[in-house]
Design a protein around this motif. Structure first.
Motif, mmCIF file in Angstrom:
data_model
loop_
_atom_site.group_PDB
_atom_site.id
_atom_site.type_symbol
_atom_site.label_atom_id
_atom_site.label_comp_id
_atom_site.label_asym_id
_atom_site.label_seq_id
_atom_site.Cartn_x
_atom_site.Cartn_y
_atom_site.Cartn_z
ATOM 1 N N MET A 90 -13.904 -17.569 77.036
ATOM 2 C CA MET A 90 -12.913 -18.490 76.550
ATOM 3 C C MET A 90 -12.238 -17.971 75.277
ATOM 4 O O MET A 90 -11.045 -18.096 75.109
ATOM 5 N N ALA A 91 -13.046 -17.377 74.388
ATOM 6 C CA ALA A 91 -12.485 -16.838 73.136
ATOM 7 C C ALA A 91 -11.513 -15.711 73.429
ATOM 8 O O ALA A 91 -10.495 -15.574 72.765
ATOM 9 N N ARG A 92 -11.822 -14.902 74.458
ATOM 10 C CA ARG A 92 -10.930 -13.791 74.822
ATOM 11 C C ARG A 92 -9.583 -14.320 75.289
ATOM 12 O O ARG A 92 -8.537 -13.789 74.928
ATOM 13 N N ILE A 93 -9.583 -15.392 76.043
ATOM 14 C CA ILE A 93 -8.328 -15.989 76.516
ATOM 15 C C ILE A 93 -7.523 -16.513 75.330
ATOM 16 O O ILE A 93 -6.317 -16.299 75.251
ATOM 17 N N ALA A 94 -8.191 -17.151 74.385
ATOM 18 C CA ALA A 94 -7.497 -17.664 73.201
ATOM 19 C C ALA A 94 -6.892 -16.521 72.398
ATOM 20 O O ALA A 94 -5.755 -16.618 71.926
ATOM 21 N N ARG A 95 -7.639 -15.417 72.240
ATOM 22 C CA ARG A 95 -7.106 -14.260 71.514
ATOM 23 C C ARG A 95 -5.907 -13.677 72.232
ATOM 24 O O ARG A 95 -4.908 -13.314 71.609
ATOM 25 N N THR A 96 -5.994 -13.568 73.554
ATOM 26 C CA THR A 96 -4.893 -13.016 74.336
ATOM 27 C C THR A 96 -3.659 -13.891 74.214
ATOM 28 O O THR A 96 -2.549 -13.393 74.008
ATOM 29 N N ASP A 97 -3.841 -15.206 74.303
ATOM 30 C CA ASP A 97 -2.706 -16.132 74.154
ATOM 31 C C ASP A 97 -2.096 -16.021 72.765
ATOM 32 O O ASP A 97 -0.880 -16.013 72.607
ATOM 33 N N ARG A 98 -2.942 -15.923 71.748
ATOM 34 C CA ARG A 98 -2.450 -15.792 70.372
ATOM 35 C C ARG A 98 -1.664 -14.493 70.210
ATOM 36 O O ARG A 98 -0.612 -14.473 69.583
ATOM 37 N N LEU A 99 -2.152 -13.406 70.817
ATOM 38 C CA LEU A 99 -1.448 -12.129 70.746
ATOM 39 C C LEU A 99 -0.096 -12.219 71.449
ATOM 40 O O LEU A 99 0.915 -11.742 70.930
ATOM 41 N N ARG A 100 -0.054 -12.875 72.596
ATOM 42 C CA ARG A 100 1.221 -13.028 73.312
ATOM 43 C C ARG A 100 2.227 -13.826 72.471
ATOM 44 O O ARG A 100 3.401 -13.477 72.416
ATOM 45 N N ARG A 101 1.768 -14.896 71.827
ATOM 46 C CA ARG A 101 2.669 -15.678 70.964
ATOM 47 C C ARG A 101 3.165 -14.826 69.807
ATOM 48 O O ARG A 101 4.333 -14.874 69.440
ATOM 49 N N SER A 102 2.301 -14.032 69.247
ATOM 50 C CA SER A 102 2.674 -13.158 68.132
ATOM 51 C C SER A 102 3.739 -12.157 68.571
ATOM 52 O O SER A 102 4.708 -11.908 67.847
ATOM 53 N N VAL A 103 3.576 -11.601 69.766
ATOM 54 C CA VAL A 103 4.559 -10.648 70.287
ATOM 55 C C VAL A 103 5.899 -11.335 70.483
ATOM 56 O O VAL A 103 6.943 -10.819 70.075
ATOM 57 N N ARG A 104 5.891 -12.528 71.070
ATOM 58 C CA ARG A 104 7.152 -13.254 71.271
ATOM 59 C C ARG A 104 7.846 -13.544 69.951
ATOM 60 O O ARG A 104 9.064 -13.466 69.849
ATOM 61 N N ASN A 105 7.087 -13.853 68.915
ATOM 62 C CA ASN A 105 7.660 -14.177 67.612
ATOM 63 C C ASN A 105 8.134 -12.950 66.853
ATOM 64 O O ASN A 105 8.799 -13.073 65.839
ATOM 65 N N SER A 106 7.817 -11.771 67.330
ATOM 66 C CA SER A 106 8.157 -10.561 66.594
ATOM 67 C C SER A 106 9.419 -9.877 67.107
ATOM 68 O O SER A 106 9.788 -8.825 66.604
ATOM 69 N N TYR A 107 10.121 -10.461 68.082
ATOM 70 C CA TYR A 107 11.303 -9.801 68.646
ATOM 71 C C TYR A 107 12.359 -9.475 67.595
ATOM 72 O O TYR A 107 12.950 -8.405 67.616
ATOM 73 N N GLY A 108 12.613 -10.394 66.676
ATOM 74 C CA GLY A 108 13.600 -10.120 65.630
ATOM 75 C C GLY A 108 13.188 -8.941 64.779
ATOM 76 O O GLY A 108 13.999 -8.072 64.457
#
Length: 98
Positions: A1-19
């Protein structure tokens, strides 16, 4: 479960870094149109997602992460750390570096 949360957090971070990525691309002289076309392509997002999933499957949640003889080293470490890490592994294996 923690791995899924980390992966989701990483995906959100990537989306927020486009600029930020666009700014860096411009700073290093990349063709802005080509960069944005590639970035916006769903195939690029799928490739990144596959890489994130693969990294998560190995327990990687940050960069840099290194594997030396199947042992994980997390984070930027000084050269002396790597030398000691490798030499300890060689000692454990019954060999030496010299």
């Amino acid at each position: 479960m923690a791995r899924i949360a980390r992966t989701d957090r990483l995906r959100r971070s990537v989306r927020n870094s486009y600029g930020l990525l666009s700014d860096i691309a411009a700073e290093v002289g990349l063709d802005a149109t080509a960069f944005e076309t590639c970035r916006a392509d769903p195939a690029t997002a799928e490739a990144v997602s596959r890489d994130v999933d693969l990294a998560a499957s190995f327990g990687i949640g940050s960069t840099p992460t290194f594997f030396i003889n199947q042992r994980q080293v997390i984070g930027a470490q000084p050269l002396d750390y790597f030398v000691a890490f490798i030499e300890a592994g060689l000692r454990d294996a019954g060999t030496t570096s010299r």
